[in-house]
Design a protein around this motif. Sequence first.
Motif, PDB file in Angstrom:
ATOM      1  N   GLU A 303       0.805  -1.223   0.000  1.00  0.00           N
ATOM      2  CA  GLU A 303       0.000   0.000   0.000  1.00  0.00           C
ATOM      3  C   GLU A 303       0.842   1.280   0.000  1.00  0.00           C
ATOM      4  N   ASN A 304       1.868   1.329   0.826  1.00  0.00           N
ATOM      5  CA  ASN A 304       2.631   2.584   0.892  1.00  0.00           C
ATOM      6  C   ASN A 304       3.868   2.570   0.010  1.00  0.00           C
ATOM      7  N   CYS A 306       3.697   1.223  -3.489  1.00  0.00           N
ATOM      8  CA  CYS A 306       3.370   1.171  -4.915  1.00  0.00           C
ATOM      9  C   CYS A 306       3.443   2.572  -5.531  1.00  0.00           C
ATOM     10  N   ARG A 309       0.163   4.543  -6.169  1.00  0.00           N
ATOM     11  CA  ARG A 309      -0.823   4.660  -5.091  1.00  0.00           C
ATOM     12  C   ARG A 309      -1.521   6.021  -5.007  1.00  0.00           C
ATOM     13  N   THR A 314      -3.690   0.711  -5.586  1.00  0.00           N
ATOM     14  CA  THR A 314      -2.515  -0.100  -5.264  1.00  0.00           C
ATOM     15  C   THR A 314      -2.795  -1.544  -5.717  1.00  0.00           C
TER      16      THR A 314
END
Length: 353
Positions: A303-304, A306, A309, A314
Amino acid sequence: MIGAEGTLAFIAEAVLNTIPDYAFKMTGMLYFETPEMACQSILLLKESGAEALEFMDRASLRSVENMAGIPGIVRLLPAKASAILTEYQADTESELLTKWENAIGVIEGLPLIHDHDFTLDPDRQAALWKIRKGMYPSVAGMRNSGTAMLLEDLTFPVERLGEAIKDVRDMFEKYDYENGIIFGHAKDGNLHFCISQHFDTDEQIERFRKFNDELFDLVLGKYDGALKAEHGTGRAVAPYVEAEWGKEAYGIMLKLKKLVDPENLLNPNVILSNNKNEHVQNLKSLPVVEEEVDKCVECGFCENRCPSRDFTMTPRQRIGIRRALQRLKKEKRWTYTTRFQRIMSLMAWILVP
Ligand code: SF4
């Protein structure tokens, strides 16, 4: 506040006092004939000053033995062998070497089945930690399509860890979780295990319920342990919180919840729930989509990281949507009208800032 799930409140800002990451480290893998023998060594290693003691059973080691950079000995270990990744740390090299000189006598007195391989070399240390850190993704990637990955987080008295591991492994056999692996932070008596599980039939859910009931009875009744050590309690353990903490303490938790959240708006049924079946209801099934998608355990680590995002979804979100579509198809709710409506709302979600 209780736990990490915002049951009573949420944390808007926090300042963390972190533990030091020491500059000098001596790291090695210790191999034992059985989990019991490995666990009998934990207190001695702890007293010798080890900062990290990470236990791994044979099934855990097997899950990574073919990964690049894993020492060849791992493939040759006997059927019940176990390992403890051991690390000594210090601020200066001389401090570390003094620590090591004190520890080596203890290490050489242990019933090891292979020479220890302690090293100061950061690359070799990274290869040893790769064994420990690679287990969860490796087992998750190998599980059958359509199964969920469950990660438990139990604590036992350190001196009874070996006995507890045997009991948990016996339960894997009894309930047919033949791919279960056990590993954990042995220094603190904290064990994790991973099993994979289908949630798409009543029989599978019932198996899961019986396994959980027996496991949590074992942890609380036989060992006076804890059901969660470093992760959140969530819904999966909610029906057992009263048994763990006792009627009086649980009553105080309920009163406190009522006081700060009278309308039960904050994460209802997480941690505090009167529903004794909370852990086996509303389970998220993982329908089979395709090989790459099926490997995802929705851990959220992408999630943090990609790069896409901030302007679209994501990988986890894309996978979540494909699974949702598959569920709708299965339920025959994926009609042309719903397709059109959902594609429109998806486009709006992606395009409207
Ligand atoms: S959530 Fe992301 S990081 Fe985790 S398994 Fe799925 S795709 Fe991989």
